[in-house]
Enzyme design. Structure first.
Site, PDB file in Angstrom:
ATOM      1  CE  LYS A 132      21.457  40.914 -21.671  1.00 36.08           C
ATOM      2  NZ  LYS A 132      21.855  42.185 -21.086  1.00 36.08           N
ATOM      3  CD  GLN A 176      22.672  44.188 -18.318  1.00 39.50           C
ATOM      4  OE1 GLN A 176      22.962  43.346 -19.149  1.00 39.50           O
ATOM      5  NE2 GLN A 176      21.440  44.650 -18.176  1.00 39.50           N
ATOM      6  CG  ASP A 199      22.092  46.729 -26.647  1.00 41.41           C
ATOM      7  OD1 ASP A 199      21.339  45.751 -26.765  1.00 41.41           O
ATOM      8  OD2 ASP A 199      22.511  47.143 -25.553  1.00 41.41           O
TER       9      ASP A 199
END
Ligand code: NAP
Length: 372
Positions: A132, A176, A199
């Site tokens: 990422k 995460q 997200d």
């Protein structure tokens, strides 16, 4: 080729990512001429790991689909389906994002920022976070990372989230997953403010996605990537029959909601569905997010259907240096001879997921700074 019936390795399945308002504005104007080459390794998702599903199972799993199977259909030797090249589309999107970010920086001096919180020392999680960061660097997004030891308290994680919530240089926050088992995942995810929930997993975002006349702030990245692929290949959705296989919160369910918003007539197939192939055979579009290698056989597919394969599964393969290879949920060998278009695994949906995460971060920065 021979049918290899093996059982599978460890389970590291899971999920992924985000969405955007832009999606509902349709993107066909960005239509690019897309080639069928350049298939690559998959990208990483946002806060949930999707990685490779390789489920430990008592039943044998199809690692290679072959017409020797009872359920296989008779097909031509020629592959007929167009390959939907997710790697290529993801690169186009990253290039577009790079241009927008550099303009934003030039015009108002703002650079989008993405913060990632990683707890514990899982190697796979560390790899996803690294990917990422690399992706952010490649388009000019600032990335911020907090690494906490496995034995951190939930309160410490919440404190970092709270700081990022208040930090104006941060436009997106990812935690995460998975978190260590002593932490309450829902508490932690709910602490991310909805304006920075790139997200798109916040219940408010999902609720708005489900409601007519409401728009979510962010759409989960993987389903958003699936729809973006359909748009960029100019594949009509309106009025089509779509079947989503899988109903997870992060892929299957939001994918079905998105297809419905695009005016498809949607059915959902899950682990309790009887005779799934009878349902999938009616579909003009199939999105499969199951995590079962080669489950969708050629005989499950209506001729001319469009197939989007989200599944990433590892299967033993002694011929590969790593001892395994990656396959999707859809038996590519068979289905590509029946479908009109199909995503490969790897190189299909995977690279789109991270591209959509970048897109959501840019979207967030634009919204926070009142840019169109
Ligand atoms: P998940 O949470 O395990 O959900 C799997 C879904 O598939 C469930 O809804 C389950 O039904 C359904 N299912 C399981 N076995 C089935 C069967 N035999 N027939 C029909 N449905 C069945 O998985 P996920 O997180 O959604 O991920 C699915 C796959 O996508 C995995 O391979 C994952 O690695 C991959 N993935 C890829 C990306 C990417 O960027 N390419 C991103 C995320 C995930 P029930 O609800 O009835 O249990």
């Amino acid at each position: 080729m021979a049918l290899i019936n093996t059982t599978i390795f460890t389970d590291c399945s899971s999920s992924s990512s985000t969405a955007r308002l832009l999606l509902f504005n349709n993107t066909t104007k960005h239509q690019k001429k897309l080639s069928n080459n350049n298939i690559s390794y998959f990208g990483s998702s946002s806060s949930v790991q999707f990685g490779i599903s390789s489920r430990t199972s008592s039943r044998s799993i199809i690692t290679h689909c072959s017409s020797s199977s009872a359920s296989a259909i008779q097909v031509d030797n020629e592959t007929s389906a167009k390959v939907i090249d997710g790697k290529r589309v993801a690169k186009d999107i990253r290039d577009e994002i790079t241009v927008e970010i550099s303009k934003m920086k030039e015009e108002i001096g703002i650079v989008p920022g993405l913060a990632v919180i990683l707890v514990g020392d899982r190697k796979d999680s560390a790899t996803y976070v690294r990917n990422k960061k690399k992706a952010c660097d490649s388009v000019g997004i600032n990335s911020y990372e907090v690494r906490l030891p496995e034995d951190s308290t939930e309160e410490e994680v919440l404190n970092h989230i709270s700081k990022f919530n208040d930090d104006p240089s941060v436009h997106g926050i990812l935690v995460q997953l998975p978190l260590p088992s002593h932490m309450n995942e829902q508490n932690v995810l709910n602490a991310v403010c909805i304006e920075k929930d790139v997200d798109g997993f916040h219940p408010l975002n999902i609720g708005r996605l489900a409601m007519r006349g409401r728009d979510p702030l962010f759409v989960p990245c993987t389903p958003k990537g699936c729809i973006e692929l359909l748009h960029r290949y100019d594949i009509p959705i309106k009025g089509k029959r779509a079947v989503v296989i899988g109903r997870s919160n992060i892929v299957g369910m939001p994918a079905a909601l998105l297809l419905q918003r695009e005016d498809a007539t949607v059915s959902i197939v899950h682990s309790r569905t009887k005779n799934p192939e009878e349902i999938t055979r009616q579909a003009d579009i199939i999105i499969s997010a199951v995590g079962q290698p080669n489950m969708v056989r050629g005989s499950w597919v209506k001729p001319g259907a469009v197939l989007i394969d989200v599944g990433i599964n590892s299967v033993e393969d002694a011929e590969c240096a790593r001892g395994y290879r990656l396959v999707g949920d859809i038996c590519y060998e068979e289905a590509s001879k029946v479908a009109s278009a199909i995503t490969p695994v790897p190189g299909g949906v995977g690279p789109m997921t991270i591209a959509m995460l970048l897109s959501n971060t840019l979207l967030s920065a634009k919204r926070i700074h009142n840019l169109r």
